[in-house]
Design an enzyme around this catalytic site. Sequence first.
Site, PDB file in Angstrom:
ATOM      1  NE  ARG B 269     -26.519  35.035  44.590  1.00 50.77           N
ATOM      2  CZ  ARG B 269     -26.029  35.624  43.846  1.00 50.77           C
ATOM      3  NH1 ARG B 269     -24.425  35.579  44.582  1.00 50.77           N
ATOM      4  NH2 ARG B 269     -25.862  35.670  43.081  1.00 50.77           N
ATOM      5  CG  HIS B 273     -26.047  32.712  40.137  1.00 51.65           C
ATOM      6  ND1 HIS B 273     -27.328  33.179  40.212  1.00 51.65           N
ATOM      7  CD2 HIS B 273     -25.587  31.848  39.355  1.00 51.65           C
ATOM      8  CE1 HIS B 273     -28.034  32.584  39.177  1.00 51.65           C
ATOM      9  NE2 HIS B 273     -27.391  32.204  38.622  1.00 51.65           N
ATOM     10  CE1 TYR B 283     -21.772  38.712  43.147  1.00 51.34           C
ATOM     11  CE2 TYR B 283     -20.083  37.411  41.726  1.00 51.34           C
ATOM     12  CZ  TYR B 283     -21.391  37.284  42.445  1.00 51.34           C
ATOM     13  OH  TYR B 283     -21.939  36.341  43.090  1.00 51.34           O
TER      14      TYR B 283
END
Lengths: 325, 371
Positions: B269, B273, B283
């Site tokens: 993706r 999120h 991250y």
Amino acid sequence: MAQMTMIQAITDAMRTELKNDENVLVFGEDVGVNGGVFRATEGLQKEFGEERVFDTPLAESGIGGLAVGLTLTGFRPVMEIQFFGFLYEVIDSVSGQLARQSFRTGGKFNAPVTIRSPFGGGVATPEMHADSLEGLVASQPGLTVVIPSTPYDAKGLLISAIRDENPVIFLEHMKLYRSFRQEVPEGEYTIPLGKADVKREGKDLSVFTYGAMVHESLKAAEELEKEGYSVEVVDLRTVQPLDIETIVASVEKTNRAIVVQEAQKQAGIAANVVAEITERAILSLEAPVLRVAAPDTIYPFAQGENTWLPNSKDIIETAKKVLTF
Amino acid sequence: MAAKKDKQFDPVETLHSIEEKFEMFQILNEEGEIVNEEANPNLSDEELVELMSRMVYTRILDQRSISLNRQGRLGFYAPTAGQEASQLASHYALEKDDFILPGYRDVPQIVFHGLPLHMAFLWSRGHFEGSIIPDGLNIFMPQIIIGAQYIQAAGVALGYQKRGKKAVAMTYTGDGGTSQGDFYEGINFAGAYKVPAIFVVQNNQYAISTPRELQTAAKTLAQKGVAAGVPSILVDGMDALAVYKVTRDARERAINGQGPTLIETMCYRYGPHTMAGDDPTRYRTSETDSEWEKRDPLIRFRKYLEAKGIWNEEKENEVIERAKEEIKEAIKKADSAPKQKVSDFIKVMYKGDLPYNVQEQLDIYTEKESK
């Protein structure tokens, strides 16, 4: 009419509904060829076939998911959780999914599921078999929670539960499974969910109770009668929703009440009954409404049951406090 | 002298030999060239164009949804860019009778199965009218509890099996979701009953900030099917043809009574999120992002179709304009939904008579709302 134990009445109710409605499916751990660990489903697979009555892998959560999925294809699942202490494994399917199914689909998909499960103390079961967890499910919007205390009630209530279009938790007290027989009509009959039953009429004190505590309360009422007190015993039968009408009518007649449950005081549903009475009938009360409940510890080790579980003596003691307030 | 290795029983060797079986299945490489002609599902030109259109449409839907969310005109939104092949090509392998149990990121699949777009937007905003699934549409609304859709899919598939219906239940979860108990119970029940279910794991490499490697020591997620005795396959999730092919094959097996399949789609993706404050730069490196962007499902499928002479910029722009137009219309329609009242909530709680407590509350709120 036939003399039946509660477990026989439960089997009879499932047989009746398996016959009446081809969408009814009965499943769970060992409910098929074995007929259930308590013989509740004895003979049903033989009579209706493996398509209708079947075993599952040993996974409560999966059983709950199976029930959700089957409702989406038009079935009417009657699922069994072998002991209600195992509810924690399937609490998402019960409270997080089934209870919310109608709501979360704007009324499109209802969940006509009956969840049968044994619970209750006094038979020295191992850990997490006997815990009274009805308070947990009673606090979940979308669920109806039924707890019968007699063979007659068990059959009529279970047929109603299976026919209900919404999820119903049907809790079967293990101590009551075979403790006595009662006349139970052949064929189908129903008892409305959400309706209490006055098991004994009285005019000095109302005892609101359910499950095994109905019988302890009846025993206590007999003892109290010897001392000149007339005690009314109301079996709630459905602990969510409560039968407010019957509860209030009884309090308005006797002016004194206690609530008796087997669960710990911080659990169960007794506090709800007390709150409803104080909200709706405080002007009728001659004394506070007191509760009889188990201590707020974890359910006892088997050998400690006798001193831990509430019984008729506890009920008499509390009843007298209220009667002499 | 070192102890002699026991050849009779070597669990490490057993593990490795199983893991080596799960090679990534691919049909179309990053250049849009067929690398596995034998497996080519041979879709017609029309079908290829339709699949490309859906993927382009979904990329635009994602861009617009992110923007509408930032403007406060949408609520909960989980970005989908990068997963078009995984989501749309797997869905393209289904038929109308098939039932979809989506996760929260799987809105595109249910939209292309038939959910009106304005309802998807109402679901995003948190309006119950978005979830009143139209008659005859075989979907459930997106599942928020990760894993629950898996056990439910086993139930839907069992229901289909009992009804003798030639159709499947298909469900989706992510890489993080494979760590849930319900993930395992779902595939295991489906295997034990040999029901027509297709379980898709969209491995987009991250569960919020937690990398896939932290979920499990298993080399692939597909191999988790072995624990349930369920046929499993690892597929290039950025390759529309490969995803379509494995899903179509799984469907064939399922409706022929051969049971469920677990499909791991290796994808990525690009976005966060969800739009609720997740910042992927915390991250993830931009190197990783651009590495994956080279494998973009749209780029390679576009190249493939252009080489066949069935796709061009003009066609793509048509889809983009249509998407933007329909999204605008859908948002407008969503805006016109009536404000929700407590009495609405009460009325959809139960089928049939209301319990006394909610009936009492319905009366109170109906009275309040009439003022």
